[in-house]
Design a protein around this motif. Sequence first.
Motif, PDB file in Angstrom:
ATOM      1  N   ALA A 108       0.807  -1.224   0.000  1.00  0.00           N
ATOM      2  CA  ALA A 108       0.000   0.000   0.000  1.00  0.00           C
ATOM      3  C   ALA A 108       0.837   1.269   0.000  1.00  0.00           C
ATOM      4  O   ALA A 108       0.346   2.332  -0.404  1.00  0.00           O
ATOM      5  N   LYS A 109       2.093   1.193   0.418  1.00  0.00           N
ATOM      6  CA  LYS A 109       2.938   2.381   0.515  1.00  0.00           C
ATOM      7  C   LYS A 109       3.923   2.513  -0.643  1.00  0.00           C
ATOM      8  O   LYS A 109       4.763   3.418  -0.645  1.00  0.00           O
ATOM      9  N   SER A 110       3.834   1.650  -1.641  1.00  0.00           N
ATOM     10  CA  SER A 110       4.813   1.661  -2.729  1.00  0.00           C
ATOM     11  C   SER A 110       4.846   2.985  -3.476  1.00  0.00           C
ATOM     12  O   SER A 110       5.918   3.533  -3.755  1.00  0.00           O
ATOM     13  N   LEU A 111       3.680   3.522  -3.809  1.00  0.00           N
ATOM     14  CA  LEU A 111       3.634   4.778  -4.555  1.00  0.00           C
ATOM     15  C   LEU A 111       4.148   5.930  -3.708  1.00  0.00           C
ATOM     16  O   LEU A 111       4.954   6.749  -4.174  1.00  0.00           O
ATOM     17  N   ALA A 114       7.923   5.790  -3.478  1.00  0.00           N
ATOM     18  CA  ALA A 114       8.584   6.186  -4.728  1.00  0.00           C
ATOM     19  C   ALA A 114       8.575   7.694  -4.906  1.00  0.00           C
ATOM     20  O   ALA A 114       9.576   8.292  -5.313  1.00  0.00           O
ATOM     21  N   ILE A 115       7.459   8.320  -4.600  1.00  0.00           N
ATOM     22  CA  ILE A 115       7.360   9.770  -4.761  1.00  0.00           C
ATOM     23  C   ILE A 115       8.248  10.486  -3.754  1.00  0.00           C
ATOM     24  O   ILE A 115       8.932  11.461  -4.093  1.00  0.00           O
ATOM     25  N   ARG A 116       8.281  10.017  -2.513  1.00  0.00           N
ATOM     26  CA  ARG A 116       9.157  10.635  -1.513  1.00  0.00           C
ATOM     27  C   ARG A 116      10.617  10.498  -1.911  1.00  0.00           C
ATOM     28  O   ARG A 116      11.395  11.449  -1.819  1.00  0.00           O
ATOM     29  N   LEU A 159      -4.151   2.595  -3.807  1.00  0.00           N
ATOM     30  CA  LEU A 159      -4.075   3.949  -4.356  1.00  0.00           C
ATOM     31  C   LEU A 159      -5.026   4.890  -3.625  1.00  0.00           C
ATOM     32  O   LEU A 159      -4.744   6.080  -3.478  1.00  0.00           O
ATOM     33  N   GLU A 160      -6.127   4.362  -3.172  1.00  0.00           N
ATOM     34  CA  GLU A 160      -7.103   5.199  -2.470  1.00  0.00           C
ATOM     35  C   GLU A 160      -6.565   5.675  -1.127  1.00  0.00           C
ATOM     36  O   GLU A 160      -6.998   6.709  -0.606  1.00  0.00           O
ATOM     37  N   SER A 161      -5.618   4.934  -0.566  1.00  0.00           N
ATOM     38  CA  SER A 161      -5.053   5.314   0.732  1.00  0.00           C
ATOM     39  C   SER A 161      -3.758   6.109   0.594  1.00  0.00           C
ATOM     40  O   SER A 161      -3.148   6.487   1.591  1.00  0.00           O
ATOM     41  N   SER A 162      -3.332   6.388  -0.638  1.00  0.00           N
ATOM     42  CA  SER A 162      -2.074   7.095  -0.856  1.00  0.00           C
ATOM     43  C   SER A 162      -2.156   8.535  -0.373  1.00  0.00           C
ATOM     44  O   SER A 162      -3.136   9.239  -0.615  1.00  0.00           O
ATOM     45  N   LYS A 163      -1.112   8.992   0.327  1.00  0.00           N
ATOM     46  CA  LYS A 163      -1.048  10.368   0.830  1.00  0.00           C
ATOM     47  C   LYS A 163      -0.422  11.319  -0.190  1.00  0.00           C
ATOM     48  O   LYS A 163      -0.617  12.527  -0.117  1.00  0.00           O
ATOM     49  N   TYR A 164       0.366  10.776  -1.119  1.00  0.00           N
ATOM     50  CA  TYR A 164       1.132  11.614  -2.030  1.00  0.00           C
ATOM     51  C   TYR A 164       0.785  11.328  -3.490  1.00  0.00           C
ATOM     52  O   TYR A 164       1.636  11.374  -4.367  1.00  0.00           O
ATOM     53  N   ARG A 165      -0.455  11.042  -3.738  1.00  0.00           N
ATOM     54  CA  ARG A 165      -0.865  10.702  -5.095  1.00  0.00           C
ATOM     55  C   ARG A 165      -0.564  11.853  -6.062  1.00  0.00           C
ATOM     56  O   ARG A 165      -0.973  12.993  -5.821  1.00  0.00           O
TER      57      ARG A 165
END
Length: 231
Positions: A108-111, A114-116, A159-165
Amino acid sequence: MVKIKFCGLVRKDDLMIACGLGVDFVGLVLYAKSPRALQLSDAWELRRALPSSVPCVGLFVNAHPEHVHAVHRRLGLDLIQFHGDESPQRCLLSSPVPFWRAVRMQHAKSLDQAIRDFDLQANNRVEVYKKVSCEAFLVDADAKSAYGGTGHAFDWSWLESSKYRPERLVLGGGLGPDNVKQAIQQLKPWAVDVSSGIQGASPRVKDAGKMEAFVDAVRSVNCDNFYQKAH
């Protein structure tokens, strides 16, 4: 309006069908281990046939920066998609044009991770890197032994739980004519990417009926959204 990318095209006939359907991006796989890999000469023939109005995306996996630049010079790529384990610095150094960073969704934290990582490291780039930028993040299933194009989906709730979408999120992984509409309605991506979902008798052949059905499904959502905004 959700954009459409058809990836892994190998045959000119399939390319022409894609263009006739009005897709927004066409992806050419330049990774030798892929079943959809193109020799440079074959990629050049497809590139020549592609209308200038349709951006050409070259897909690379852990390629040396000099190789990416050389292929770009030969093909005149509009965008580059890094689909391997490239670091942010490697992406910036390798690409002479704007690029997409693929993220293999392992959890769930992969995206977010990656963005961070990209923001932290890319902000420390040297002057030469400022000529290019990351235009979008493409999320795909983690196939472990393969780099995309497997036809597998991941848990969309991640993706719905992503903080940095990111604003430009490209959704890939297991999409097809039967589920792309639901995916768009649920996740509202900037674009969708499909390869295996429009596959024909082999990985190197696309199915014209599936290609058309996929585009129709995306456009039906786009039309619904336009109607709702108009009223």
